[in-house]
Design a protein around this motif. Structure first.
Motif, mmCIF file in Angstrom:
data_model
loop_
_atom_site.group_PDB
_atom_site.id
_atom_site.type_symbol
_atom_site.label_atom_id
_atom_site.label_comp_id
_atom_site.label_asym_id
_atom_site.label_seq_id
_atom_site.Cartn_x
_atom_site.Cartn_y
_atom_site.Cartn_z
ATOM 1 N N VAL A 1 58.834 -6.222 11.737
ATOM 2 C CA VAL A 1 58.150 -5.619 10.603
ATOM 3 C C VAL A 1 57.588 -4.286 11.059
ATOM 4 C CG1 VAL A 1 57.547 -7.822 9.531
ATOM 5 C CG2 VAL A 1 55.950 -6.759 11.139
ATOM 6 N N TYR A 2 57.281 -3.440 10.097
ATOM 7 C CA TYR A 2 56.685 -2.132 10.374
ATOM 8 C C TYR A 2 55.258 -2.141 9.839
ATOM 9 C CZ TYR A 2 61.444 -0.707 11.419
ATOM 10 O OH TYR A 2 62.690 -0.610 11.968
ATOM 11 N N ILE A 3 54.302 -1.810 10.709
ATOM 12 C CA ILE A 3 52.884 -1.892 10.392
ATOM 13 C C ILE A 3 52.255 -0.520 10.557
ATOM 14 C CG2 ILE A 3 50.686 -3.015 10.915
ATOM 15 C CD1 ILE A 3 52.214 -5.345 12.059
ATOM 16 N N GLU B 1 51.880 -3.648 5.946
ATOM 17 C CA GLU B 1 53.088 -4.214 6.526
ATOM 18 C C GLU B 1 54.265 -4.025 5.580
ATOM 19 O OE1 GLU B 1 52.649 -8.197 7.832
ATOM 20 O OE2 GLU B 1 50.789 -7.842 8.930
ATOM 21 N N SER B 2 55.429 -3.703 6.164
ATOM 22 C CA SER B 2 56.628 -3.485 5.368
ATOM 23 C C SER B 2 57.845 -3.961 6.157
ATOM 24 C CB SER B 2 56.779 -1.997 5.025
ATOM 25 O OG SER B 2 58.042 -1.743 4.433
ATOM 26 N N PRO B 3 58.851 -4.534 5.483
ATOM 27 C CA PRO B 3 60.061 -4.962 6.201
ATOM 28 C C PRO B 3 60.951 -3.795 6.619
ATOM 29 C CG PRO B 3 60.294 -5.359 3.852
ATOM 30 C CD PRO B 3 58.872 -4.916 4.068
ATOM 31 N N LYS B 4 60.704 -2.594 6.081
ATOM 32 C CA LYS B 4 61.504 -1.439 6.471
ATOM 33 C C LYS B 4 60.582 -0.262 6.794
ATOM 34 C CE LYS B 4 62.261 0.313 1.763
ATOM 35 N NZ LYS B 4 63.278 0.753 0.791
ATOM 36 N N TRP B 5 61.155 0.741 7.473
ATOM 37 C CA TRP B 5 60.364 1.878 7.932
ATOM 38 C C TRP B 5 60.199 2.912 6.823
ATOM 39 C CZ3 TRP B 5 61.322 7.144 8.533
ATOM 40 C CH2 TRP B 5 60.397 7.840 9.303
ATOM 41 N N TYR B 6 59.004 3.507 6.759
ATOM 42 C CA TYR B 6 58.721 4.627 5.854
ATOM 43 C C TYR B 6 58.176 5.783 6.686
ATOM 44 C CZ TYR B 6 58.978 1.422 1.844
ATOM 45 O OH TYR B 6 59.390 0.522 0.904
ATOM 46 N N GLY B 7 58.554 6.998 6.311
ATOM 47 C CA GLY B 7 57.956 8.154 6.965
ATOM 48 C C GLY B 7 56.509 8.333 6.557
ATOM 49 N N ASN C 1 54.057 9.241 9.569
ATOM 50 C CA ASN C 1 54.455 8.821 10.918
ATOM 51 C C ASN C 1 53.488 7.818 11.540
ATOM 52 O OD1 ASN C 1 56.696 10.575 10.833
ATOM 53 N ND2 ASN C 1 55.420 12.294 11.517
ATOM 54 N N THR C 2 53.017 6.871 10.745
ATOM 55 C CA THR C 2 52.108 5.838 11.256
ATOM 56 C C THR C 2 52.732 4.452 11.220
ATOM 57 O OG1 THR C 2 51.108 5.586 9.054
ATOM 58 C CG2 THR C 2 50.042 7.124 10.582
ATOM 59 N N MET C 3 53.976 4.327 10.719
ATOM 60 C CA MET C 3 54.631 3.020 10.638
ATOM 61 C C MET C 3 55.278 2.694 11.986
ATOM 62 S SD MET C 3 53.923 2.161 7.528
ATOM 63 C CE MET C 3 54.960 0.739 7.260
ATOM 64 N N ASN C 4 54.734 1.683 12.679
ATOM 65 C CA ASN C 4 55.228 1.282 13.989
ATOM 66 C C ASN C 4 55.898 -0.082 13.913
ATOM 67 O OD1 ASN C 4 54.067 3.602 15.247
ATOM 68 N ND2 ASN C 4 52.071 2.580 15.210
ATOM 69 N N GLU C 5 56.985 -0.230 14.629
ATOM 70 C CA GLU C 5 57.729 -1.490 14.599
ATOM 71 C C GLU C 5 57.035 -2.535 15.460
ATOM 72 O OE1 GLU C 5 62.326 -3.104 15.221
ATOM 73 O OE2 GLU C 5 61.709 -1.149 15.994
ATOM 74 N N GLU C 6 56.876 -3.739 14.908
ATOM 75 C CA GLU C 6 56.267 -4.848 15.620
ATOM 76 C C GLU C 6 57.186 -6.061 15.523
ATOM 77 O OE1 GLU C 6 53.603 -4.772 17.367
ATOM 78 O OE2 GLU C 6 52.660 -2.885 16.748
ATOM 79 N N VAL C 7 57.185 -6.865 16.576
ATOM 80 C CA VAL C 7 57.962 -8.104 16.590
ATOM 81 C C VAL C 7 57.020 -9.253 16.281
ATOM 82 C CG1 VAL C 7 59.426 -9.627 17.956
ATOM 83 C CG2 VAL C 7 59.565 -7.156 18.263
ATOM 84 N N VAL C 8 57.322 -9.997 15.222
ATOM 85 C CA VAL C 8 56.483 -11.115 14.799
ATOM 86 C C VAL C 8 57.237 -12.405 15.041
ATOM 87 C CG1 VAL C 8 55.246 -12.169 12.894
ATOM 88 C CG2 VAL C 8 55.351 -9.685 13.079
#
Length: 453
Positions: free
Chosen positions: A7-9, A16-22, A31-38
């Protein structure tokens, strides 16, 4: 079998979002959406159940507050900001730049409270030997001060339940982690879940906790929106770490005012309380120099005097420069526009600079008049009288509007030796002048400048 997904947080608001946003859809930051492994195991929530305290609902009339009390730290400025001391069961977030004094003030709290209380200091950044050396320098050595170098929150919670200390220090939350989460320490997920975990422990055992939080490059605590709603109080250390003075400000406080500030001075023996901030901020004030004026701002219930410096110089560029330190840039641009349109003081061909001495930040509209007078004084190269002070809000029509707490401001100015106080005309009839003090009520900017020179 555990189900793993990415997820991207948002690092600012926790969205939280399932996909990345600029651009974050929630807070609008880029540029604050960081990928996390849940890692979500079916029915696996042991780390939340461990800290949960299951109790039956209770009528509010049966709840007693007679035993409620605060721990007084004997650091007067800190007690003021906290609203009278540390409340039992509270979770306090302490933030600031590296090296500004967060760990120092925690050990000073330990030094004062270890005489009667048992304190657990948890460090995820320093070794026990490093803590020992700093505690010896601050004279904070005591048998009641327990040191634990651990980063696993579940282990820390078990130690707290076993030893039952009266106060807990966590330094810092960015180094803490929960082993069941795959995210790295310092990520939004780890910081949020660790803070939630510690909050349940603090409330369940009625033990107050201090949690240290690092700041990001914008100067705010990393993931502030994620943590602010969890903790009971958020304290910020402000000021340049290269200077000796520090300002402690409460951004959120469920048990006191959020307008109070504490002023400290960093010395070799730690942070020392500054009992008279106004005198400290006015020390070294230049004499018979244009472009300086004294302002009075209210920080909670306490009036504080600060020196405002303005500089207007001929520009060498097509577009004049505008810069401010310690004062809102947009507010400064508004005041410059009002001075040109309503008072006839033209800054169109001048670079304009505003600086508040001592690292203090003026956010109150009552400081408008002092900023405007400093700029006009620099533009005309006419010094303002040394015994004069001004406060008042400036409207878009150039009028001087009344402000609150006028009597307290006048009393503080008189106590520090100012004999000529320029105030809004509408405040004049509601306050009394101390002995030897002349009050001048003004209606517009031109009247104010003529009364100050």
């Amino acid at each position: 079998m555990a189900k793993i997904k990415n997820v991207y947080i948002c690092s600012e608001c926790g969205y939280e979002s399932p996909k990345w946003y600029g651009k974050c859809p929630s807070c609008g930051e880029w540029n604050t959406m960081n990928e996390e492994v849940v890692n979500k195991a079916a029915g696996s929530t042991s780390f939340t159940k461990t800290a949960a305290v299951y109790t039956k609902p209770q009528s509010i009339t049966e709840i007693s507050t007679q035993d409620e009390h605060r721990y007084i730290t004997d650091i007067s400025e800190l007690d003021r900001v906290l609203g009278g001391g540390i409340v039992k069961g509270s979770l306090i977030l302490l933030g600031g730049d590296p090296g500004i004094g967060k760990s120092t003030i925690l050990l000073q709290i330990c030094r004062n409270l270890c005489k009667n209380l048992k304190i657990l200091y948890v460090s995820g950044e320093e070794s026990k030997r490093q803590l020992k050396l700093r505690a010896a320098r601050l004279d904070a050595e005591s048998d009641n001060l327990l040191v634990l170098t651990e980063t696993d929150v579940q282990v820390i919670a078990e130690v707290i339940r076993t030893d039952k200390p009266d106060l807990v220090m966590i330094d810092s939350i960015q180094t803490m982690s929960i082993s069941e989460l795959n995210s790295s320490p310092g990520s939004v997920t780890q910081v949020r879940e660790c803070t939630n975990f510690l909050m349940r422990v603090a409330k369940g055992l009625d033990i107050p906790m201090f949690v240290v939080g690092h700041v990001n490059k914008e100067g705010s605590i990393a993931g502030p929106k994620v943590l602010e709603h969890i903790v009971d109080a958020v304290l910020y250390f402000e000021g340049d770490k290269q200077m000796s003075y520090r300002i402690l400000r409460a951004v959120k406080n469920r048990f006191g005012s959020t307008n109070e500030i504490g002023v400290f001075q960093m010395t070799e023996q730690g942070l020392e309380v500054v009992e008279n901030p106004s005198m400290m901020l006015l020390s070294g004030r230049p004499k018979n120099v244009s472009g300086t004026c004294v302002a009075c701002t209210m920080e909670g219930t306490r009036p504080i005097l600060a020196e405002v410096q303005g500089l207007a110089s001929a520009t060498a560029f097509g577009n004049p420069r505008r810069m401010s330190t310690g004062f809102d840039y947009s507010r400064m641009a508004l005041l410059v526009a009002v001075l040109e349109k309503r008072a006839g003081y033209y800054f169109s061909n001048s670079d304009v600079y505003v600086n508040v001495i001592g690292g203090l930040r003026l956010d109150e509209p009552a400081t408008d008049l002092a900023v405007a007078m400093a700029l006009v004084s620099s533009l005309k190269d006419i010094p303002i009288a040394e015994d004069a002070i001004a406060f008042g809000e400036i409207g878009l029509a150039g009028e001087i509007r009344s402000v609150s707490h006028a009597q307290e401001r006048v009393n503080e100015a008189a106590r520090l030796g100012f004999s000529r106080i320029v105030i809004p005309f509408h405040n004049l009839k509601r306050i009394s002048a101390p002995n030897g003090v002349s009050l001048v009520g003004v209606k517009n900017v031109r009247e104010a400048f003529e009364a100050l020179v």
